[in-house]
Design an enzyme around this catalytic site. Structure first.
Site, mmCIF file in Angstrom:
data_model
loop_
_atom_site.group_PDB
_atom_site.id
_atom_site.type_symbol
_atom_site.label_atom_id
_atom_site.label_comp_id
_atom_site.label_asym_id
_atom_site.label_seq_id
_atom_site.Cartn_x
_atom_site.Cartn_y
_atom_site.Cartn_z
ATOM 1 C CE1 TYR A 1 27.338 47.206 -7.583
ATOM 2 C CE2 TYR A 1 28.214 49.359 -8.194
ATOM 3 C CZ TYR A 1 27.308 48.580 -7.487
ATOM 4 O OH TYR A 1 26.376 49.187 -6.697
ATOM 5 N NE ARG B 1 33.304 72.001 -2.668
ATOM 6 C CZ ARG B 1 33.839 73.080 -3.259
ATOM 7 N NH1 ARG B 1 34.751 72.951 -4.191
ATOM 8 N NH2 ARG B 1 33.441 74.285 -2.893
ATOM 9 C CG ASP C 1 36.404 47.776 -9.682
ATOM 10 O OD1 ASP C 1 36.881 47.397 -8.594
ATOM 11 O OD2 ASP C 1 35.274 48.290 -9.781
ATOM 12 C CE LYS D 1 31.417 46.983 -2.689
ATOM 13 N NZ LYS D 1 30.148 47.581 -2.352
HETATM 14 N N1 PLP Z 1 33.314 48.165 -7.983
HETATM 15 C C1 PLP Z 1 32.937 46.961 -7.524
HETATM 16 C C2 PLP Z 1 33.645 45.731 -7.996
HETATM 17 C C3 PLP Z 1 31.865 46.861 -6.633
HETATM 18 O O1 PLP Z 1 31.489 45.643 -6.191
HETATM 19 C C4 PLP Z 1 31.189 48.041 -6.224
HETATM 20 C C5 PLP Z 1 30.046 47.976 -5.285
HETATM 21 O O2 PLP Z 1 29.493 46.922 -5.031
HETATM 22 C C6 PLP Z 1 31.622 49.263 -6.726
HETATM 23 C C7 PLP Z 1 32.699 49.301 -7.589
HETATM 24 C C8 PLP Z 1 30.953 50.549 -6.322
HETATM 25 O O3 PLP Z 1 31.376 50.927 -5.055
HETATM 26 P P1 PLP Z 1 30.498 51.826 -4.033
HETATM 27 O O4 PLP Z 1 29.321 51.014 -3.633
HETATM 28 O O5 PLP Z 1 31.460 52.117 -2.940
HETATM 29 O O6 PLP Z 1 30.105 53.056 -4.793
#
Ligand code: PLP
Length: 398
Positions: free
Chosen positions: A115, A62, A187, A212
């Site tokens: 998101y 962890r 992001d 992704k």
């Molecule tokens: N940031 C973006 C731009 C995303 O498209 C996503 C998920 O679709 C996330 C963060 C969240 O990621 P996770 O699904 O791995 O928690």
């Protein structure tokens, strides 16, 4: 690697190496026991200590694991930064960043197109702990400046944004945030360090859903934060350990393997997406298409300045609106209707009912996430086959 749990030195094996070299070798340390070229999956909960108070850099998974550290070194190397902090998911990474910077009632300025999970986290979870967020059109840096207030401790933007592909000028917003002494986090999930470098453009942190493009094969969920701020890295590791939201060794191993081919994949995703976007634009049933390098894209000049390529995402709307979009998404055969993006397989998504369903309808409309918007994550299939699939589905839809 053992004995070196949290190294802080930049970790590219060749100074000034190109992305493809760094994606394969960044931060590498061959297994000291066997010389295995791939970092083994250290599937172990605990690590035996040599004496009381003396360990070899790892004690309990962890708080740190050698396979996860290998991934963190590679992610850091891709942005010429110290090793990243890897998390269980992208949302765990964003949550940790928000907790570290906004605990005890801080305020965040957030780009209005993000998101849906990020909106849900801020509006429905962190708000209950006194954290406030103002969602603004961050394509205008002055709007970001206007939303800053006493207590603002984070500016968080997504560019290109999920799902509209709206862009934020990272350098301009970084300047506004820096002027107010507030860190900017970007992001960078849609482009990855291969196509956009937020830290070079002035941001304090890059945030990733490694789920992704970074892992890229629809096989894991994961997340990471990359920063050159040593104190922030330390605080992120502390929160990760306290909450137990770290990445597992197998996830990290798969993500490491994915990153090896990231530069060639990003190139191929971009070429395929651009072709599909140009084709969509010529179809009479299509009302509008968003793709950063199209001549019709309103922020094309910014895309060409800030990004190294267009990336794998295309957003479009049909003349027939939501009903036609839904018919199209139900009619595709090669594209898969699914909630993910950035994988080798092409995925088609209806943001209003899937990824952004938890964003209040009024907020969705303000952000341009119309009910008819279709998001296409172009995979590595032959673009001609994707176009044939979409052509047939468009006929059905109209
Ligand atoms: N940031 C973006 C731009 C995303 O498209 C996503 C998920 O679709 C996330 C963060 C969240 O990621 P996770 O699904 O791995 O928690």
């Amino acid at each position: 690697m053992p004995g070196d749990a949290h190294p802080t030195a930049p970790s590219s094996p060749v100074p000034g190496a190109g992305d493809s070299t760094t994606a394969l070798h960044g931060g590498r340390q061959y297994d000291p026991a066997t010389g295995a070229i791939l970092t083994p999956i250290y599937q172990s909960t605990t690590f035996v200590q040599e004496a009381v108070g003396r360990d070899r850099g790892f004690t309990y998974t962890r708080s740190g694991n050698p396979t996860v550290v290998a991934l963190e070194r590679r992610l850091g190397a891709l942005e010429e930064a110290p090793p990243a902090v890897a998390f269980a998911t992208g949302m765990a990474a964003i949550s940790a960043l928000c907790l570290v910077l906004l605990a005890d009632g801080g305020h965040a300025v957030v780009s209005q197109v993000v998101y849906g999970g990020t909106v849900r986290l801020l509006d429905r979870v962190l708000s209950r702990f006194g954290v406030a967020a103002t969602f603004v059109d961050a394509s205008d840096p002055e709007t970001v400046r206007g939303a800053l207030r006493t207590g603002t401790r984070l500016v968080l933007v997504e560019t290109p944004a999920n799902p509209t592909l709206d862009l934020v000028d990272i350098g301009a917003v970084a300047e506004v945030a820096r002027g107010a002494g507030v860190p900017l986090a970007v992001d960078n999930t849609f482009l990855t360090p291969v196509l956009q470098r937020p830290l070079e453009l002035g941001a304090e942190a890059s945030v990733y859903s490694t789920t992704k493009f970074l892992e890229g094969h629809n096989a894991t969920v994961g997340g990471a934060v990359v920063t050159r701020d040593a104190a922030l890295l330390e605080r992120l590791r502390f929160v990760r350990n306290a909450l137990g939201i770290g990445q597992t060794p197998f996830q990290a191993w798969l993500t490491l393997r994915g990153i090896g081919t990231l530069p060639v994949r990003m190139q191929a995703h971009s070429r395929g997406a651009e072709r599909v976007a140009r084709w969509l634009e010529r179809q009479p049933a299509v009302a509008r298409v968003a793709y950063p390098t199209l001549a019709s894209f309103p922020q094309r000049e910014l895309a060409l300045r800030q990004q190294r390529d267009g990336g794998g995402l295309v957003a479009f709307e049909l003349l027939g609106g939501e009903a036609a979009g839904v018919r199209l998404m139900n009619a595709v055969r090669l594209c898969s209707l699914a909630e993910n993006l950035g994988a080798v397989e092409t995925l088609i998504t209806h943001p209003a009912s899937m990824t952004h369903a938890d964003v209040p309808a009024a907020q969705r409309r303000r952000a341009g996430i119309t009910d008819g918007l279709v998001r296409l994550s172009v995979g590595l299939e032959d673009p001609d086959d994707l176009i044939a699939d979409l052509e047939r589905a468009l006929e059905t839809a109209s």
